[in-house]
Design a protein around this motif. Structure first.
Motif, PDB file in Angstrom:
ATOM      1  N   ALA A  16       0.691  -1.043  -0.062  1.00 27.65           N
ATOM      2  CA  ALA A  16      -0.304   0.128   0.250  1.00 27.65           C
ATOM      3  C   ALA A  16       1.022   1.355  -0.044  1.00 27.65           C
ATOM      4  CB  ALA A  16      -1.112   0.059   1.262  1.00 27.65           C
ATOM      5  N   ASN A  17       0.165   2.094  -1.015  1.00 27.10           N
ATOM      6  CA  ASN A  17       1.145   3.737  -0.560  1.00 27.10           C
ATOM      7  C   ASN A  17       1.312   4.467   0.943  1.00 27.10           C
ATOM      8  OD1 ASN A  17       1.396   6.650  -1.208  1.00 27.10           O
ATOM      9  ND2 ASN A  17       2.105   5.777  -3.389  1.00 27.10           N
TER      10      ASN A  17
ATOM     11  N   GLY B 199      -2.471   6.045   2.474  1.00 26.37           N
ATOM     12  CA  GLY B 199      -2.588   5.531   4.290  1.00 26.37           C
ATOM     13  C   GLY B 199      -2.932   6.769   4.876  1.00 26.37           C
TER      14      GLY B 199
ATOM     15  N   LEU C 172      -6.348   9.319   4.258  1.00 25.55           N
ATOM     16  CA  LEU C 172      -7.138   8.464   4.354  1.00 25.55           C
ATOM     17  C   LEU C 172      -7.775   7.780   5.563  1.00 25.55           C
ATOM     18  CD1 LEU C 172      -7.042   4.993   1.942  1.00 25.55           C
ATOM     19  CD2 LEU C 172      -9.432   7.117   2.161  1.00 25.55           C
TER      20      LEU C 172
ATOM     21  N   ALA D 105      -6.739   4.645  11.291  1.00 26.53           N
ATOM     22  CA  ALA D 105      -7.333   3.044  11.809  1.00 26.53           C
ATOM     23  C   ALA D 105      -7.800   2.448  12.866  1.00 26.53           C
ATOM     24  CB  ALA D 105      -6.029   2.358  11.525  1.00 26.53           C
TER      25      ALA D 105
ATOM     26  N   TRP E 288     -10.515  -6.681   3.221  1.00 24.53           N
ATOM     27  CA  TRP E 288      -9.886  -5.264   3.146  1.00 24.53           C
ATOM     28  C   TRP E 288     -11.421  -5.418   4.817  1.00 24.53           C
ATOM     29  CZ3 TRP E 288     -13.088  -4.144  -1.882  1.00 24.53           C
ATOM     30  CH2 TRP E 288     -11.878  -3.942  -2.895  1.00 24.53           C
TER      31      TRP E 288
ATOM     32  N   ASN F 260      -4.778  -6.766   3.589  1.00 23.97           N
ATOM     33  CA  ASN F 260      -5.635  -6.835   2.517  1.00 23.97           C
ATOM     34  C   ASN F 260      -5.281  -7.621   1.456  1.00 23.97           C
ATOM     35  OD1 ASN F 260      -7.159  -4.581   3.679  1.00 23.97           O
ATOM     36  ND2 ASN F 260      -6.013  -3.225   3.253  1.00 23.97           N
TER      37      ASN F 260
ATOM     38  N   GLU G  73      -6.115   0.686  -5.496  1.00 24.81           N
ATOM     39  CA  GLU G  73      -5.351   0.650  -4.076  1.00 24.81           C
ATOM     40  C   GLU G  73      -6.398   1.229  -3.508  1.00 24.81           C
ATOM     41  OE1 GLU G  73      -0.722   2.456  -3.478  1.00 24.81           O
ATOM     42  OE2 GLU G  73      -1.356   2.419  -5.491  1.00 24.81           O
TER      43      GLU G  73
ATOM     44  N   GLU H  87      -8.239   0.048   0.870  1.00 27.31           N
ATOM     45  CA  GLU H  87      -7.374   1.222   2.101  1.00 27.31           C
ATOM     46  C   GLU H  87      -8.661   1.942   2.873  1.00 27.31           C
ATOM     47  OE1 GLU H  87      -4.358   2.093   3.645  1.00 27.31           O
ATOM     48  OE2 GLU H  87      -3.540   0.675   2.420  1.00 27.31           O
TER      49      GLU H  87
ATOM     50  N   ASP I 202     -10.414  -0.328   4.982  1.00 27.50           N
ATOM     51  CA  ASP I 202      -9.985  -0.900   5.895  1.00 27.50           C
ATOM     52  C   ASP I 202      -9.762   0.341   6.975  1.00 27.50           C
ATOM     53  OD1 ASP I 202      -7.885  -2.877   6.709  1.00 27.50           O
ATOM     54  OD2 ASP I 202      -6.780  -1.717   6.963  1.00 27.50           O
ATOM     55  N   HIS I 203     -10.007   1.371   6.479  1.00 33.05           N
ATOM     56  CA  HIS I 203     -10.240   2.803   7.144  1.00 33.05           C
ATOM     57  C   HIS I 203     -11.202   2.778   7.983  1.00 33.05           C
ATOM     58  CE1 HIS I 203      -6.173   3.944   5.938  1.00 33.05           C
ATOM     59  NE2 HIS I 203      -6.139   4.532   6.960  1.00 33.05           N
TER      60      HIS I 203
END
Length: 206
Positions: free
Chosen positions: A2-3, A7, A10, A17, A125, A131, A168, A172, A175-176
């Motif tokens: 992941a970039n 992250g 986001l 997170a 995810w 992920n 991508e 993410e 996930d968040h």
């Protein structure tokens, strides 16, 4: 992989997170080591959040206007550089969040991902483990040629780049919005607030 910039952005606009704070309450501390983003360390907490996120986006976008042929200002940086792929992801992000809203919200989009045969990825995810990646071809199926062409024209990049970026962003984003392994009840409200905040911030730094 992941970039890290994606992250951080986001995490800032969706509440991070940890999932406990409102959008914009996450910290940006620890970013001082990323080249071109000097001075961002120690910006955690709500007090410096707006300025911190603006500084992050300004660093990613290079602080410049739109070059010729790039109407929204995607800099022509090298591959993987802060002025290249990260800039494209930063500019695609509010458009991607907006697309999710237009298509029924996070839950509906996850359902669509599953209906296309990528349910295992979608479940990963939501879970607390790693992920699983979404193939860019899945994005072509989800968005369709017209939407991809529209986003490609807005950003001034190829459709394959848009599909790669979407592939991508979606994991993410989910996930968040599912820090405890399931989608938060206010996920769509967070998404809307985060998208608005990000779009406003991008308008200020571009």
């Amino acid at each position: 992989m992941a970039n890290p910039i994606l992250g951080q952005i986001l995490g800032s606009v969706l509440g991070g997170a940890g999932g406990g704070g409102m959008p914009g309450a996450g910290g940006l501390g620890g970013l001082g080591g990323l080249g071109g983003l000097g001075g961002l360390g120690g910006l955690g907490g709500a007090g410096g959040q707006a300025g911190g996120l603006g500084g992050l986006l300004g660093g990613v976008l290079g602080g410049g206007g739109a070059p010729a042929g790039h109407p929204t200002g995607v800099p022509r940086g090298g591959p993987g550089g802060l002025g290249g792929r990260s800039a494209m992801l930063a500019l695609l992000l509010p458009l991607a969040l907006q697309w999710v809203q237009r298509n029924g919200g996070v839950g509906s989009v996850l359902q669509r991902v599953g209906q296309r045969g990528y349910g295992t990825q979608a479940q990963s995810w939501l879970g607390t483990g790693a992920n699983q990646p979404l193939p860019p071809q899945a994005v072509h199926e989800l968005l369709g040629p017209d939407e991809l062409a529209h986003l490609s024209g807005q950003l001034g990049v190829g459709q394959d780049e848009v599909a790669d970026g979407f592939a991508e962003i979606l994991p993410e984003m989910v996930d968040h919005l599912s820090p405890q392994g399931e989608l938060q009840q206010d996920a769509d409200r967070r998404l809307e607030a985060g998208q608005s905040a990000l779009q406003e911030m991008l308008a200020q730094v571009r």
